[in-house]
Write a protein that holds these residues in place. Structure first.
Motif, PDB file in Angstrom:
ATOM      1  N   GLN A 160      10.580  12.397  13.024  1.00 24.27           N
ATOM      2  CA  GLN A 160      11.128  11.060  12.815  1.00 24.27           C
ATOM      3  C   GLN A 160      10.038   9.996  12.705  1.00 24.27           C
ATOM      4  OE1 GLN A 160      13.672  11.025  16.340  1.00 24.27           O
ATOM      5  NE2 GLN A 160      15.483  11.069  15.030  1.00 24.27           N
ATOM      6  N   ASP A 203       6.037   1.038   1.583  1.00 29.04           N
ATOM      7  CA  ASP A 203       5.896   0.082   2.679  1.00 29.04           C
ATOM      8  C   ASP A 203       7.185  -0.690   2.932  1.00 29.04           C
ATOM      9  OD1 ASP A 203       3.903  -0.647   4.568  1.00 29.04           O
ATOM     10  OD2 ASP A 203       3.741  -2.620   3.642  1.00 29.04           O
ATOM     11  N   ALA A 204       8.051  -0.770   1.926  1.00 34.45           N
ATOM     12  CA  ALA A 204       9.294  -1.531   2.059  1.00 34.45           C
ATOM     13  C   ALA A 204      10.412  -0.727   2.721  1.00 34.45           C
ATOM     14  CB  ALA A 204       9.757  -2.018   0.688  1.00 34.45           C
ATOM     15  N   THR A 205      10.233   0.574   2.891  1.00 26.72           N
ATOM     16  CA  THR A 205      11.270   1.385   3.527  1.00 26.72           C
ATOM     17  C   THR A 205      11.289   1.135   5.032  1.00 26.72           C
ATOM     18  OG1 THR A 205       9.791   3.272   3.871  1.00 26.72           O
ATOM     19  CG2 THR A 205      10.987   3.184   1.779  1.00 26.72           C
ATOM     20  N   ASN A 206      12.430   1.426   5.662  1.00 21.20           N
ATOM     21  CA  ASN A 206      12.563   1.190   7.101  1.00 21.20           C
ATOM     22  C   ASN A 206      11.555   1.989   7.914  1.00 21.20           C
ATOM     23  OD1 ASN A 206      14.690  -0.588   6.733  1.00 21.20           O
ATOM     24  ND2 ASN A 206      16.252   1.011   6.903  1.00 21.20           N
ATOM     25  N   GLU A 207      11.314   3.217   7.505  1.00 20.97           N
ATOM     26  CA  GLU A 207      10.403   4.093   8.239  1.00 20.97           C
ATOM     27  C   GLU A 207       8.983   4.046   7.682  1.00 20.97           C
ATOM     28  OE1 GLU A 207      11.303   5.587  10.929  1.00 20.97           O
ATOM     29  OE2 GLU A 207      13.429   5.069  10.768  1.00 20.97           O
ATOM     30  N   ARG A 208       8.792   3.266   6.626  1.00 24.29           N
ATOM     31  CA  ARG A 208       7.497   3.171   5.956  1.00 24.29           C
ATOM     32  C   ARG A 208       7.026   4.552   5.501  1.00 24.29           C
ATOM     33  NH1 ARG A 208       3.668  -1.069   8.942  1.00 24.29           N
ATOM     34  NH2 ARG A 208       2.819  -1.121   6.834  1.00 24.29           N
TER      35      ARG A 208
END
Length: 222
Positions: A160, A203-208
């Motif tokens: 995760q 970089d814009a994703t929640n989990e990067r």
């Protein structure tokens, strides 16, 4: 799993390693919250009112939790030597310059040991500095990928949490860093070079992080 063993320069790591700094911040924040809760609980207890006892009990539980976090965090993460020794060696490159540092783009196999096959993902991490490396887009920065789960109930087959930790945060020896670069297959470096333009998307994703489909990878990595 590809690992890279090298003598960790502890004074250097304590001075520049952001992973250690993050753990220290978490620990001191927990201690501060614990002290505030204890002070509040004592003050309310001295009031002697029934409602104050209830709130004081809640604060006491919060204080105990904070103390537990302060003690648990360093043990959960482990020592810096353990992190470098037990974490896989992965490629990362300088993908963007920021006002206060750099963004690294790493290629990490996030599959757990019991999972069949590999699951490569692009992962970003913002860093203040990477000593021993040029501030240049595409600069190769070998890293140890710190892998963990948020909960024990994760049955997805992939980790995760992923945190690329530069080898240069653990040593000032340029030969060690060069050896780490050399141990990573050229095909993995090429993937990062080809995916550099995706840094903002990752970089814009929640989990990067952004998992790559098999068709997006060269045959050697499928």
């Amino acid at each position: 799993m590809r690992r890279f063993d090298f003598p960790v320069d502890l004074p250097h790591a304590k001075a520049v390693n952001q992973t250690l700094a993050d753990v220290r911040r978490l620990r001191w924040s927990a201690i501060f919250v614990g002290v505030v809760c204890i002070a509040g609980a004592v003050g309310l207890f001295l009031l002697g009112d029934a409602w104050a006892y209830i709130v004081a009990a809640v604060l006491a539980v919060a204080a105990a939790t904070s103390v537990w976090v302060a003690l648990w965090a360093p043990r959960k993460v482990g020592t810096i030597e353990q992190l470098y020794r037990d974490s896989p060696l992965v490629p990362a490159v300088v993908a963007a310059e920021r006002a206060r540092g750099l963004t690294l783009l790493a290629l990490v196999d996030i599959a757990k040991p019991e999972t069949s096959g590999r699951h490569f993902a692009l992962v970003t991490r913002n860093v203040e500095a990477v000593p021993g490396h040029r501030i240049a887009i595409g600069e190769r920065v070998p890293c140890a990928a710190v892998l963990s789960d948020r909960t024990t109930r994760n049955d997805s087959g992939v980790w995760q949490m992923v945190g690329p930790m530069p080898i240069a945060w653990g040593t000032r020896d340029q030969k060690v860093i060069a050896d780490a670069v050399a141990q990573i297959p050229e095909v993995e470096w090429r993937v990062l070079k080809d995916k550099l333009t995706m840094v903002d998307q990752v970089d814009a994703t929640n989990e990067r992080r952004l998992e790559l489909a098999s068709k997006e990878l060269p045959p050697e990595l499928r």
